[in-house]
Write a protein that holds these residues in place. Structure first.
Motif: not given
Length: 218
Positions: A124-142
């Motif tokens: 199931e999709p789970i949240t792994i990071w919410r970023g640093t607190g700025n809005k709209n965390p997006e464009g993830p690459h591992i």
């Protein structure tokens, strides 16, 4: 379109990735909709392009043995949000990350393990990071380096506060520790206009230096 280059400055178009209606249904596309954030990956002789058709079924990937094409029909993925990106781990596991900035998950990067042959989610999709607190965390690459997983994302929206942030973890599922130097690249609060005619290769080189120097000072 897909381009080939060797120096990050000179590029030659070699083909198209999405070039037929069964790959690219856009009947419902309106202004600012359609295809979002394509990402290309290569693994064991196969090229993978992931993207979002925001006006149709959402996230999908297509494959090709030759980047010039032909590319396959879409394999649709039931991962939420936008900006999907694949990560192929050393142990053979494959993961898909995406950005979810509306219900039921808000302001989070989510991840699932995926069967790359079928597109079926194995977890199931789970949240792994919410970023640093700025809005709209997006464009993830591992990325993986020296035993750490690095999660590179964009934050701040596609406007004046846009920036690049990164976190790392010894476990791909997290928790991810934010880099103290975040954002590692941003135009926020910059004085003056950016000269877009500057040498692109120099800009990319500077970006890479900033990124890997930030790794060393973690």
């Amino acid at each position: 379109m897909i381009f080939h280059g060797k120096n990050l400055v000179n590029w030659k178009q070699i083909g198209y990735v999405l070039d037929r209606e069964e790959q690219l249904p856009l009947a419902n596309a309106q202004t600012t909709l359609g295809i979002f954030a394509p990402t290309i990956r290569f693994q064991e002789g196969v090229f993978y392009m992931t993207t979002t058709n925001i006006s149709d079924k959402g996230n999908f990937y297509v494959t090709a043995k030759n980047p010039a094409g032909p590319w396959s029909n879409p394999v649709w993925i039931k991962t939420p949000g936008i900006d999907p990106s694949l990560f192929f781990d050393d142990n053979g596991n494959v993961y898909i990350t995406s950005a979810q900035n509306w219900e039921p998950i808000q302001n989070g990067i989510v991840m699932s393990e995926i069967d790359i042959k079928t597109g079926e989610l194995l977890s199931e999709p789970i949240t792994i990071w919410r970023g640093t607190g700025n809005k709209n965390p997006e464009g993830p690459h591992i990325y993986k380096k020296d035993g750490f997983y690095y999660l590179l994302i964009a934050e701040g929206g596609t406007e004046y506060g846009h920036g690049v942030t990164i976190g790392r973890s010894s476990n791909i599922w997290g928790p991810f520790e934010s880099n103290p130097a975040n954002p590692i690249l941003s135009n926020a609060n910059a004085k003056g206009a950016v000269d877009l005619q500057q040498n692109l290769a120099s800009f990319v080189s500077l970006t890479v230096v900033i990124l890997f120097n930030s790794f060393c000072t973690y």
